[in-house]
Design an enzyme around this catalytic site. Structure first.
Site, mmCIF file in Angstrom:
data_model
loop_
_atom_site.group_PDB
_atom_site.id
_atom_site.type_symbol
_atom_site.label_atom_id
_atom_site.label_comp_id
_atom_site.label_asym_id
_atom_site.label_seq_id
_atom_site.Cartn_x
_atom_site.Cartn_y
_atom_site.Cartn_z
ATOM 1 N N SER A 140 -46.542 100.833 48.961
ATOM 2 C CA SER A 140 -46.001 99.717 48.179
ATOM 3 C C SER A 140 -44.981 100.293 47.233
ATOM 4 O O SER A 140 -45.101 101.461 46.825
ATOM 5 C CB SER A 140 -47.118 99.057 47.370
ATOM 6 O OG SER A 140 -46.573 98.237 46.354
ATOM 7 N N TYR A 153 -54.054 100.064 41.579
ATOM 8 C CA TYR A 153 -53.415 99.783 42.874
ATOM 9 C C TYR A 153 -52.254 100.752 43.108
ATOM 10 O O TYR A 153 -52.172 101.404 44.166
ATOM 11 C CB TYR A 153 -52.925 98.331 42.878
ATOM 12 C CG TYR A 153 -52.179 97.926 44.127
ATOM 13 C CD1 TYR A 153 -52.870 97.589 45.292
ATOM 14 C CD2 TYR A 153 -50.783 97.878 44.149
ATOM 15 C CE1 TYR A 153 -52.189 97.212 46.433
ATOM 16 C CE2 TYR A 153 -50.099 97.505 45.291
ATOM 17 C CZ TYR A 153 -50.806 97.169 46.433
ATOM 18 O OH TYR A 153 -50.125 96.806 47.573
HETATM 19 P P1 NDP Z 1 -53.142 90.178 53.355
HETATM 20 O O1 NDP Z 1 -54.192 89.914 52.323
HETATM 21 O O2 NDP Z 1 -52.260 89.076 53.787
HETATM 22 O O3 NDP Z 1 -53.816 90.840 54.641
HETATM 23 C C1 NDP Z 1 -54.700 91.903 54.476
HETATM 24 C C2 NDP Z 1 -55.259 92.283 55.833
HETATM 25 O O4 NDP Z 1 -56.192 93.346 55.640
HETATM 26 C C3 NDP Z 1 -55.999 91.142 56.473
HETATM 27 O O5 NDP Z 1 -55.781 91.186 57.864
HETATM 28 C C4 NDP Z 1 -57.457 91.443 56.156
HETATM 29 O O6 NDP Z 1 -58.261 90.923 57.201
HETATM 30 C C5 NDP Z 1 -57.442 92.966 56.209
HETATM 31 N N1 NDP Z 1 -58.534 93.554 55.455
HETATM 32 C C6 NDP Z 1 -58.809 93.425 54.135
HETATM 33 N N2 NDP Z 1 -59.930 94.108 53.836
HETATM 34 C C7 NDP Z 1 -60.354 94.674 54.992
HETATM 35 C C8 NDP Z 1 -61.447 95.490 55.341
HETATM 36 N N3 NDP Z 1 -62.356 95.900 54.413
HETATM 37 N N4 NDP Z 1 -61.593 95.874 56.633
HETATM 38 C C9 NDP Z 1 -60.717 95.478 57.570
HETATM 39 N N5 NDP Z 1 -59.630 94.724 57.292
HETATM 40 C C10 NDP Z 1 -59.471 94.321 56.033
HETATM 41 O O7 NDP Z 1 -52.308 91.419 52.765
HETATM 42 P P2 NDP Z 1 -50.800 91.908 53.050
HETATM 43 O O8 NDP Z 1 -50.418 91.615 54.438
HETATM 44 O O9 NDP Z 1 -49.954 91.444 51.925
HETATM 45 O O10 NDP Z 1 -51.006 93.471 52.815
HETATM 46 C C11 NDP Z 1 -50.975 94.424 53.868
HETATM 47 C C12 NDP Z 1 -50.662 95.778 53.270
HETATM 48 O O11 NDP Z 1 -49.394 95.742 52.643
HETATM 49 C C13 NDP Z 1 -51.659 96.224 52.182
HETATM 50 O O12 NDP Z 1 -51.901 97.610 52.314
HETATM 51 C C14 NDP Z 1 -50.908 95.943 50.887
HETATM 52 O O13 NDP Z 1 -51.333 96.775 49.838
HETATM 53 C C15 NDP Z 1 -49.488 96.255 51.327
HETATM 54 N N6 NDP Z 1 -48.441 95.667 50.507
HETATM 55 C C16 NDP Z 1 -48.353 94.298 50.363
HETATM 56 C C17 NDP Z 1 -47.348 93.775 49.582
HETATM 57 C C18 NDP Z 1 -47.202 92.303 49.347
HETATM 58 O O14 NDP Z 1 -46.424 91.930 48.444
HETATM 59 N N7 NDP Z 1 -47.859 91.433 50.121
HETATM 60 C C19 NDP Z 1 -46.333 94.631 48.923
HETATM 61 C C20 NDP Z 1 -46.542 96.031 49.158
HETATM 62 C C21 NDP Z 1 -47.540 96.515 49.945
HETATM 63 P P3 NDP Z 1 -59.771 90.454 57.093
HETATM 64 O O15 NDP Z 1 -59.914 89.712 55.800
HETATM 65 O O16 NDP Z 1 -59.910 89.600 58.314
HETATM 66 O O17 NDP Z 1 -60.578 91.706 57.174
#
Ligand code: NDP
Length: 242
Positions: A140, A153
């Site tokens: 990020s 974070y």
């Molecule tokens: P979302 O919350 O939209 O999606 C997160 C995903 O991770 C979901 O598919 C969720 O699926 C999965 N997940 C969460 N916890 C678990 C777990 N314990 N085991 C397996 N899967 C898990 O997040 P984003 O798409 O926004 O984020 C994706 C990545 O990008 C992250 O690493 C985030 O830190 C990073 N990021 C995001 C930014 C943003 O502005 N959105 C900016 C910079 C980085 P499920 O609940 O089905 O398990």
């Protein structure tokens, strides 16, 4: 036009929503066969159904220590090889001295850092033995920002970056490439737990990135010729200052 990825095999964590789902859709368009990992089996199944490539799903908690090996075993059992691992699953919990929920600390360390390390090592060993592969860890822009509320974070994302770059050096010359994609604010459900007024776009003229923008950046890393490696790619919304 980069390297043709069709027929290769990728494992994507956090594929049931947001950036991970967009990576799955983008890769499928490029003909990449997929192992999609997240906890929500129904969402993974619906996504798999909609994609025009061979897809396996694995509904597990990526933060469990055994999950890395299960992902590798599942990919090898279905496809016989694995060309790319995208460590994308992550959670976003923020708070100041007065508001940070300390119960969020363990789960965030386990998923946002420890699971990335475990999966990177488990897959790197298999890729090394296979003679090549690529690992992309989603960081990020928060890894390089100082804000009052996002120290945990951002600190964990900084740790992911230092680990990833060290892994890249460790694997240099083996055919296994390692890269980091660090997105700015992206419109996903990661912010859904925040009050509406604190979500991206609320009261701000800046349009966040779309998950598909980040997916294209990840694919760009993989499309480099085998002799080239992009170790770190940051992507901002064009209106975002920091
Ligand atoms: P979302 O919350 O939209 O999606 C997160 C995903 O991770 C979901 O598919 C969720 O699926 C999965 N997940 C969460 N916890 C678990 C777990 N314990 N085991 C397996 N899967 C898990 O997040 P984003 O798409 O926004 O984020 C994706 C990545 O990008 C992250 O690493 C985030 O830190 C990073 N990021 C995001 C930014 C943003 O502005 N959105 C900016 C910079 C980085 P499920 O609940 O089905 O398990």
């Amino acid at each position: 036009m980069g390297r043709d990825l069709s027929g290769t095999v990728a494992v994507i964590t956090g594929a049931s929503a947001g950036i991970g789902e967009a990576i799955a859709r983008d890769f499928a368009e490029a003909g990449v066969r997929l192992l999609l990992v997240a906890r929500r089996a129904d969402r993974l199944a619906a996504l798999a159904e909609s994609l025009p490539v061979a897809v396996e799903t694995l509904a597990i908690d990526v933060a469990e220590p055994v999950s890395a090996q299960r992902m590798l075993d599942t990919a090898l059992a279905r496809f016989g090889r694995v060309d790319a691992l995208i460590n994308n699953a992550g959670i976003f919990r923020v708070g100041t001295v007065d508001s940070f929920d300390l119960d969020a600390l363990g789960p965030m360390i386990a998923l946002n850092y420890e699971a990335v390390v475990r999966a990177s090592y488990v897959f790197a060993r298999a890729m090394k033995a296979q003679g090549g592969g690529a690992i992309v860890n989603i960081s990020s822009i928060g890894a390089n920002l100082t804000t009052a509320a996002a120290g945990v974070y951002g600190g964990l994302k900084r740790a992911v970056e230092i680990f990833s770059d060290s892994l890249r050096v460790d694997l240099a010359g083996t055919g296994v490439r390692v890269g980091i994609v660090a997105p700015g604010t992206t419109a996903t459900e990661v912010f859904d737990h925040l009050p509406a007024a604190s979500r991206p776009g609320a009261g701000s003229p800046v349009t966040p990135l779309l998950p598909a923008d980040v997916a294209a950046a990840v694919r760009f890393l993989l499309e480099q010729p085998e002799h080239a490696n992009i170790p770190h790619l940051r992507i901002y919304s064009s209106g975002q200052q920091h």
